[in-house]
Design a protein around this motif. Structure first.
Motif, PDB file in Angstrom:
ATOM      1  N   UNK A 232     -25.599  12.703 -45.805  1.00 50.21           N
ATOM      2  CA  UNK A 232     -26.810  13.292 -45.215  1.00 50.21           C
ATOM      3  C   UNK A 232     -27.936  12.299 -45.448  1.00 50.21           C
ATOM      4  N   UNK A 233     -28.513  11.804 -44.387  1.00 48.21           N
ATOM      5  CA  UNK A 233     -29.574  10.810 -44.548  1.00 48.21           C
ATOM      6  C   UNK A 233     -29.034   9.617 -45.307  1.00 48.21           C
ATOM      7  N   UNK A 234     -29.677   9.290 -46.439  1.00 45.19           N
ATOM      8  CA  UNK A 234     -29.204   8.143 -47.211  1.00 45.19           C
ATOM      9  C   UNK A 234     -28.378   8.588 -48.414  1.00 45.19           C
ATOM     10  N   UNK A 235     -28.028   9.872 -48.460  1.00 44.74           N
ATOM     11  CA  UNK A 235     -27.249  10.365 -49.602  1.00 44.74           C
ATOM     12  C   UNK A 235     -25.782  10.533 -49.218  1.00 44.74           C
ATOM     13  N   UNK A 236     -24.910   9.923 -49.990  1.00 50.27           N
ATOM     14  CA  UNK A 236     -23.474  10.041 -49.751  1.00 50.27           C
ATOM     15  C   UNK A 236     -22.864  10.862 -50.890  1.00 50.27           C
TER      16      UNK A 236
ATOM     17  N   UNK B 243     -19.150  12.334 -56.769  1.00 49.92           N
ATOM     18  CA  UNK B 243     -19.884  11.078 -56.885  1.00 49.92           C
ATOM     19  C   UNK B 243     -21.011  11.116 -55.867  1.00 49.92           C
ATOM     20  N   UNK B 244     -22.230  10.940 -56.340  1.00 49.19           N
ATOM     21  CA  UNK B 244     -23.382  10.939 -55.443  1.00 49.19           C
ATOM     22  C   UNK B 244     -23.938   9.520 -55.403  1.00 49.19           C
ATOM     23  N   UNK B 245     -24.155   9.018 -54.202  1.00 49.59           N
ATOM     24  CA  UNK B 245     -24.758   7.695 -54.083  1.00 49.59           C
ATOM     25  C   UNK B 245     -26.051   7.831 -53.290  1.00 49.59           C
ATOM     26  N   UNK B 246     -27.153   7.400 -53.906  1.00 49.40           N
ATOM     27  CA  UNK B 246     -28.458   7.464 -53.236  1.00 49.40           C
ATOM     28  C   UNK B 246     -29.055   6.061 -53.215  1.00 49.40           C
ATOM     29  N   UNK B 247     -30.079   5.864 -52.408  1.00 45.48           N
ATOM     30  CA  UNK B 247     -30.740   4.563 -52.363  1.00 45.48           C
ATOM     31  C   UNK B 247     -31.233   4.219 -53.771  1.00 45.48           C
ATOM     32  N   UNK B 248     -31.034   2.982 -54.181  1.00 48.17           N
ATOM     33  CA  UNK B 248     -31.313   2.565 -55.552  1.00 48.17           C
ATOM     34  C   UNK B 248     -32.733   2.871 -56.003  1.00 48.17           C
ATOM     35  N   UNK B 249     -33.701   2.781 -55.092  1.00 50.38           N
ATOM     36  CA  UNK B 249     -35.086   2.967 -55.522  1.00 50.38           C
ATOM     37  C   UNK B 249     -35.506   4.432 -55.520  1.00 50.38           C
ATOM     38  N   UNK B 250     -34.558   5.339 -55.211  1.00 49.96           N
ATOM     39  CA  UNK B 250     -34.964   6.745 -55.196  1.00 49.96           C
ATOM     40  C   UNK B 250     -34.495   7.470 -56.450  1.00 49.96           C
TER      41      UNK B 250
ATOM     42  N   UNK C 291     -28.723   7.976 -71.650  1.00 48.75           N
ATOM     43  CA  UNK C 291     -28.613   7.657 -70.218  1.00 48.75           C
ATOM     44  C   UNK C 291     -27.789   8.703 -69.475  1.00 48.75           C
ATOM     45  N   UNK C 292     -27.846   9.944 -69.913  1.00 55.75           N
ATOM     46  CA  UNK C 292     -27.017  10.985 -69.303  1.00 55.75           C
ATOM     47  C   UNK C 292     -27.798  11.822 -68.296  1.00 55.75           C
ATOM     48  N   UNK C 293     -29.085  11.560 -68.162  1.00 53.95           N
ATOM     49  CA  UNK C 293     -29.865  12.313 -67.186  1.00 53.95           C
ATOM     50  C   UNK C 293     -30.567  11.347 -66.255  1.00 53.95           C
ATOM     51  N   UNK C 294     -30.881  11.821 -65.078  1.00 53.72           N
ATOM     52  CA  UNK C 294     -31.536  10.963 -64.104  1.00 53.72           C
ATOM     53  C   UNK C 294     -32.761  11.667 -63.535  1.00 53.72           C
ATOM     54  N   UNK C 295     -33.642  10.874 -62.960  1.00 52.79           N
ATOM     55  CA  UNK C 295     -34.816  11.457 -62.331  1.00 52.79           C
ATOM     56  C   UNK C 295     -34.822  10.975 -60.878  1.00 52.79           C
ATOM     57  N   UNK C 296     -34.936  11.938 -59.960  1.00 52.10           N
ATOM     58  CA  UNK C 296     -34.942  11.563 -58.542  1.00 52.10           C
ATOM     59  C   UNK C 296     -36.355  11.586 -58.003  1.00 52.10           C
ATOM     60  N   UNK C 297     -36.584  10.713 -57.037  1.00 47.02           N
ATOM     61  CA  UNK C 297     -37.879  10.762 -56.378  1.00 47.02           C
ATOM     62  C   UNK C 297     -37.950  12.026 -55.521  1.00 47.02           C
ATOM     63  N   UNK C 298     -36.829  12.365 -54.883  1.00 44.34           N
ATOM     64  CA  UNK C 298     -36.812  13.563 -54.049  1.00 44.34           C
ATOM     65  C   UNK C 298     -35.548  14.368 -54.367  1.00 44.34           C
ATOM     66  N   UNK C 299     -35.627  15.131 -55.413  1.00 46.22           N
ATOM     67  CA  UNK C 299     -34.461  15.872 -55.901  1.00 46.22           C
ATOM     68  C   UNK C 299     -33.962  16.875 -54.870  1.00 46.22           C
ATOM     69  N   UNK C 300     -34.895  17.527 -54.191  1.00 52.06           N
ATOM     70  CA  UNK C 300     -34.524  18.581 -53.257  1.00 52.06           C
ATOM     71  C   UNK C 300     -33.546  18.051 -52.202  1.00 52.06           C
ATOM     72  N   UNK C 301     -33.863  16.885 -51.646  1.00 52.79           N
ATOM     73  CA  UNK C 301     -33.016  16.310 -50.603  1.00 52.79           C
ATOM     74  C   UNK C 301     -31.610  16.020 -51.125  1.00 52.79           C
TER      75      UNK C 301
END
Ligand SMILES: Nc1ncnc2c1ncn2[C@@H]1O[C@H](COP(=O)(O)OP(=O)(O)OP(=O)(O)O)[C@@H](O)[C@H]1O
Ligand SMILES: [Mg+2]
Length: 590
Positions: free
Chosen positions: A232-236, A291-298, A307-317
């Motif tokens: 979906x969009x840039x998310x695989x 496995x979720x792959x998103x654009x590196x800068x997001x 390093x077990x948690x992540x922060x997304x620029x747009x989590x909802x998407x």
């Protein structure tokens, strides 16, 4: 009154400071294993061997065939803040390696007896021995390229922390978890694991997700999972998830990775679970490997010390992409098949359709439909089909719906033959799924075809039922019921939905009201959903009813066009498949 003098401040000796810092990195044997495997992966290893003794309380040994280190670096590696992975704060942004703090080896070394044996080229090796954070000696040694770290007697110098270690079994389970997680993250690497000399896992490289899962958890477990693969969009989003009918039957497992890093992220897991709505009972949680792959800068992966948690620029998407991907996987007909694993084409690809397909293509499958069960009703209760809107558009992919020859069995199941086996559809569950989706669509769009009754129906209810009715009144109206209160506990029913000609509105209404008494507190949406599910259940054809061939076909087509054809609204399968393989096996043909 005496005032206590302020406590004096002193800088801690470095070994104490190191031990404290180590506490953040090294919690238990499993955290040592994790750090050492991450270092091996960062060193470009293709093969990693992990050997554990006594649940990691005695020895943890991790060997790799990565780059190795030259002699000076081998010594330096044990110092705090010594790293080859970043050089300046700038490098922190977008760091790709697992490590970058230069903390792990120092932390492990400060609470164990450590041997580091490493060689950048075959033969030219170095052996460093250290304990409690101090180097004891450094020797030349001969070994093949790569690194072996052996950490023994964890917390031997920190009795307070030693006390908090669990028994060997429990520490071993945590290690197994860590190794499994790393093995799922990096399927390109060969990994072996042994415990007290016994080989436990031996995972070849270059595995598909299903192969790796089979190697870790067993073939039957892996075979039953459904493939997910969606962009979906840039998310695989890709991976494997549990069939709804299997959820809750065995140990639940969850693995999530974001851009190649395993993460614990309840929000992402919840998004995947949302996709199971209406297929499994509340409280049951499915097994997920995604496995979720998103654009590196997001995404920022470095917000957590382990390093077990992540922060997304747009989590909802990202969460919606996960939900959509899982929903698609569950939406295949195959998702309900019980015996054997395979995918069957739910739609014939565009091309020359068979004559029968042509004929069926013209049969609308949503209300008002014109084939048996789904035909316009003209029963004695009804004078006319009032306000029938156009059929809501059905999202049917291109291609013709080809319907195989169908047989009703036991007046309960519709059977058909398929390339890969025999399939049984439970006529009640299937119809329930069809009606549920039809009702939900109607409630969302407010256009349920209603039938005005020639003679309004009077219902006398008990107090609990009339209370339930009042609470759900708007939803009943959206479903096509036109009902007036008539003082006390009497209802006058003037119009009812007419999902199929055998629909018995009085019985449906009574049974629905009985089922929803006491159903309070939920959000409006979930109340509507539950009402739709209850009415669908009560309105659906029952087991034991004979269906004409046209009705069987219409049910087949309508079920196939639902979003979740393989599951009823209670989490049970609507479809069971017996593969030819399974049948052959039972007849002793292989
Ligand atoms: N298995 C290995 N093969 C080759 N080099 C290694 C290996 N393990 C450690 N090193 C080297 O030692 C350095 C220190 O390792 P250490 O794990 O302490 O820190 P790091 O991996 O850089 O960061 P972090 O503390 O976040 O793990 C690494 O940067 C790397 O250069
Ligand atoms: Mg490291």
């Amino acid at each position: 009154m005496t005032v206590a003098s302020p406590p004096r401040i002193a800088v801690l000796p470095s070994d104490v400071a190191d031990q404290i810092a180590a506490g953040e990195v090294v919690e238990r044997p499993a955290s040592v294993v994790k750090e050492l495997i991450e270092n091996a992966l960062d060193a470009g290893a293709h093969a990693i061997d992990v050997a554990i003794e006594d649940g990691g309380r005695q020895t943890i040994r991790v060997s790799d065939d990565g780059t190795g280190m030259i002699r000076d670096d081998a010594v330096l590696a044990l110092e705090r803040h010594a790293t080859s992975k970043i050089r300046s704060a700038r490098d922190l942004v977008g760091v790709r390696s697992f490590g970058f703090r230069g903390e792990a080896l120092a932390a492990i070394c400060s609470v164990t007896e450590l041997e580091l044996e490493t060689a950048p080229d075959d033969g030219a090796g170095t052996l460093v021995r250290a304990a409690a954070g101090r180097v004891i000696d450094v020797d030349a040694t001969s070994r093949r390229r790569g690194t072996t770290v052996r950490a023994s007697r964890l917390f031997f110098n920190a009795p307070a922390r030693l006390k908090f270690l669990r028994g060997a079994r429990s520490e071993w389970r945590a290690i197994l978890d860590v190794v499994a997680t790393m093995a799922l993250t990096r399927r390109d690497v060969r990994i072996s694991l042994s415990h007290d000399g016994r080989s436990i896992l031996s995972l070849p490289a270059s595995a598909t997700p299903r192969e790796r899962l089979a190697a870790i958890y067993g073939g039957p477990f892996a075979e039953r999972l459904l493939d997910v693969d969606d962009v979906s969009g840039t998310t695989h989003v890709a991976g494997l998830v549990e069939r709804p009918s299997d959820a809750g039957t065995a140990t639940r497992r969850v693995f999530l990775s974001v851009n190649g890093r395993a993460v614990r992220d309840p929000g992402l897991a919840r998004a995947a679970e949302t996709a199971y709505r209406s297929t499994i009972p509340a409280g049951v949680r499915p097994t997920l490997f995604l496995d979720v792959v998103v654009a590196g800068d997001s995404v920022d992966v470095n917000v957590h010390p382990a390093k077990a948690e992540v922060r997304f620029r747009d989590r909802w998407t990202v969460e919606r992409a996960i939900e959509t991907a899982v929903r698609r996987a569950l939406g295949t007909f195959d998702a309900g098949a019980t015996f054997g694993r395979r995918v069957w084409p739910t739609h014939v690809p565009s091309g020359a359709p068979s004559p029968e397909a042509n004929q069926l293509d013209s049969v609308p499958v949503s209300p008002p439909a014109a084939d048996g069960l789904f035909a316009e009703a003209d029963g004695p209760l009804v004078d006319q089909a009032a306000d029938q809107p156009d059929s809501p558009p059905v999202d049917r992919p291109a291609g013709s719906p080809e319907v195989p020859p169908l047989f009703q069995l036991h007046r309960t199941y519709i059977a058909f033959e398929h390339e890969h086996g025999v399939v049984l559809i439970d006529q009640h569950s299937a119809h329930e799924r069809v009606l549920f989706e039809q009702f939900m669509r109607a409630m969302e769009r407010g256009e349920q075809p209603a039938q005005r009754l020639l003679f309004p129906m009077t219902l006398h209810l008990g107090p609990a039922e009339s209370d339930a009715f009042e609470r759900h009144r708007p939803a009943f109206e959206q479903l096509g019921f036109e009902i007036e209160g008539f003082g006390g506990h009497t209802l006058i029913v003037r119009a009812v939905p007419m999902p199929h000609p055998r629909f018995d509105p009085e019985r449906c209404l009574r049974e629905t009201l009985a089922a929803i008494t006491g159903d309070r507190g939920a959000s409006e949406h979930s109340r509507h959903e539950r009402l739709a599910a209850t009415v669908a259940c009560k309105a659906a054809i029952k087991a034991g009813e004979a269906l004409s061939p046209a009705e069987q076909r219409a049910l087949y087509v309508a079920l196939r066009d639902t979003t979740l054809p393989a599951h009823d609204v209670h989490g049970r399968a609507t479809i069971v498949q017996l593969t030819w393989d399974e049948i052959d096996r039972r007849f002793g043909r292989h």
